[in-house]
Design a protein around this motif. Structure first.
Motif, PDB file in Angstrom:
ATOM      1  N   THR A 185      10.882 -62.409   7.288  1.00  0.00           N
ATOM      2  CA  THR A 185      12.082 -63.131   6.870  1.00  0.00           C
ATOM      3  C   THR A 185      11.877 -63.770   5.494  1.00  0.00           C
ATOM      4  OG1 THR A 185      12.577 -63.519   9.191  1.00  0.00           O
ATOM      5  CG2 THR A 185      13.774 -64.865   7.610  1.00  0.00           C
ATOM      6  N   THR A 213      12.485 -65.525  14.148  1.00  0.00           N
ATOM      7  CA  THR A 213      13.682 -64.674  14.160  1.00  0.00           C
ATOM      8  C   THR A 213      13.920 -64.206  15.585  1.00  0.00           C
ATOM      9  OG1 THR A 213      13.146 -63.975  11.931  1.00  0.00           O
ATOM     10  CG2 THR A 213      14.742 -62.613  13.125  1.00  0.00           C
ATOM     11  N   ASP A 229      16.380 -57.235   9.446  1.00  0.00           N
ATOM     12  CA  ASP A 229      15.261 -58.113   9.826  1.00  0.00           C
ATOM     13  C   ASP A 229      15.170 -58.078  11.347  1.00  0.00           C
ATOM     14  OD1 ASP A 229      13.172 -59.892   9.615  1.00  0.00           O
ATOM     15  OD2 ASP A 229      14.438 -61.665   9.353  1.00  0.00           O
TER      16      ASP A 229
HETATM   17 MG   LIG Z   1      11.466 -63.733  10.910  1.00  0.00          MG
END
Ligand SMILES: [Mg+2]
Ligand SMILES: Nc1nc2c(ncn2[C@@H]2O[C@H](COP(=O)(O)OP(=O)(O)OP(=O)(O)O)[C@@H](O)[C@H]2O)c(=O)[nH]1
Ligand SMILES: [Zn+2]
Length: 305
Positions: A185, A213, A229
């Motif tokens: 990220t 995430t 992502d």
């Molecule tokens: Mg991440």
């Protein structure tokens, strides 16, 4: 079903029964606009599951409330299973050289799993500010022997990101994959202006990522180029046909395709098979053997169930 082909959209995020989509309608002034959608009831969930990366047709557009309805799903080019993402063109396997420590067996598993998708695979090594230059060069040489020209990154040297950004802009849809805490990220935030997705430091003691995430999400670099992502995870046993496994190793392909070596039997596993002519003196050969063993034991256990 009649669809309005003007309203082509790309699924960027999925939660429960809802989807976020970006309109990809070039001639419309609403191009790039984001809508929250549900799927039209007549689309059966059983045979038409919709994933991030899918192209869909939308209708019933409500500009004020930014709502729409997904009418139908376009045929997809491919589907990555874990995490579930459709239509990817490139896989970027991301690992940190430290914090968390580089685990070569994990790097190998991620690379081989990615290769089994049949798309272009690249390797990125982050946090190179945490190691001496000598170690960085050593790792570059190691992965060159594995068949990969690794891209090395370092938050203290932002200009290093420029080459990668130029490369990513030429790819249609790239996915970042790797363990938690390696900086996927952070990398995305560095290359997409204005993006401030959550990142968090690795834990103090064991230097492990904190699974920051939580969702698969697609971000746009331009209207022709996207990056996905993903939440970090560790790769367990691969569910690949063992007869096809050797095709996924660049060192083995090089010998068989470029150097023309051939074993006595076409389906040679390159273990202790009679008439095997593979030169086994390459670093990943031990990982190859390990992987064959783990796939075999996975399938024999599951047969007994
Ligand atoms: Mg991440
Ligand atoms: N020293 C150093 N730290 C970095 C670098 N890149 C990222 N980090 C740090 O690594 C930590 C984890 O980064 P994230 O971007 O959250 O990692 P992630 O891979 O997205 O992790 P998950 O979302 O859990 O899968 C953050 O504290 C970043 O600041 C780097 O080049 N050098
Ligand atoms: Zn062989």
């Amino acid at each position: 079903m009649k669809t309005n082909c003007k309203n082509l959209a790309l699924v960027t995020k999925k939660f429960n029964d809802f989807f976020l989509v970006d309109l990809k309608n070039e001639e419309s002034s609403h191009n790039g606009k984001r809508f929250l959608c549900k799927v039209k009831k007549s689309i059966s969930y059983k045979d038409q599951v919709i994933y991030v990366g899918d192209e869909v047709f939308i209708d019933n557009i409500d500009l004020k409330n930014k709502r729409a309805v997904i009418k139908s799903l376009q045929k997809r080019k491919n589907l990555l299973i874990r995490p579930s993402v459709a239509n990817i063109s490139n896989i970027y396997i991301i690992f940190s050289v430290e914090e968390p420590k580089l685990n070569l067996s994990q790097v190998n598993r991620f690379l081989i799993s990615a290769e089994s998708m049949g798309v272009e695979v690249s390797l990125v090594l982050t946090k190179c500010d945490l190691i001496p230059e000598k170690r960085r060069l050593f790792l570059l040489e190691k992965f060159r022997k594995w068949g990969y020209q690794a891209i090395t990154l370092n938050l203290e040297k932002p200009d290093y990101f420029q080459n990668l950004l130029t490369e990513l802009k030429q790819k249609r849809c790239s996915i970042f994959m790797g363990p938690s805490g390696v900086g996927k990220t952070t990398l995305l935030n560095t290359i997409i202006p204005g993006l401030k997705n959550n990142t968090s430091p690795v834990s103090n003691k064991i230097k492990r990522g904190k699974n920051t995430t939580r969702n698969v999400e697609l971000f746009s670099l331009s209207n022709k180029s996207y990056i996905v992502d993903t939440p970090g995870f560790n790769m367990q046993t691969l569910k690949v046909d063992i007869r096809l496994l050797s095709n996924l190793y660049k060192e083995i392909n090089k010998q068989i395709i470029d150097q023309g070596i051939s074993c006595k039997f076409r389906n040679c596993l390159h273990l202790s098979d009679e008439g095997c002519n593979l030169d086994k003196s390459f670093e990943r050969y031990s990982f190859y053997k390990e992987m064959i063993d783990s796939i075999k034991s996975y399938y024999s256990q599951n047969q007994e169930d």
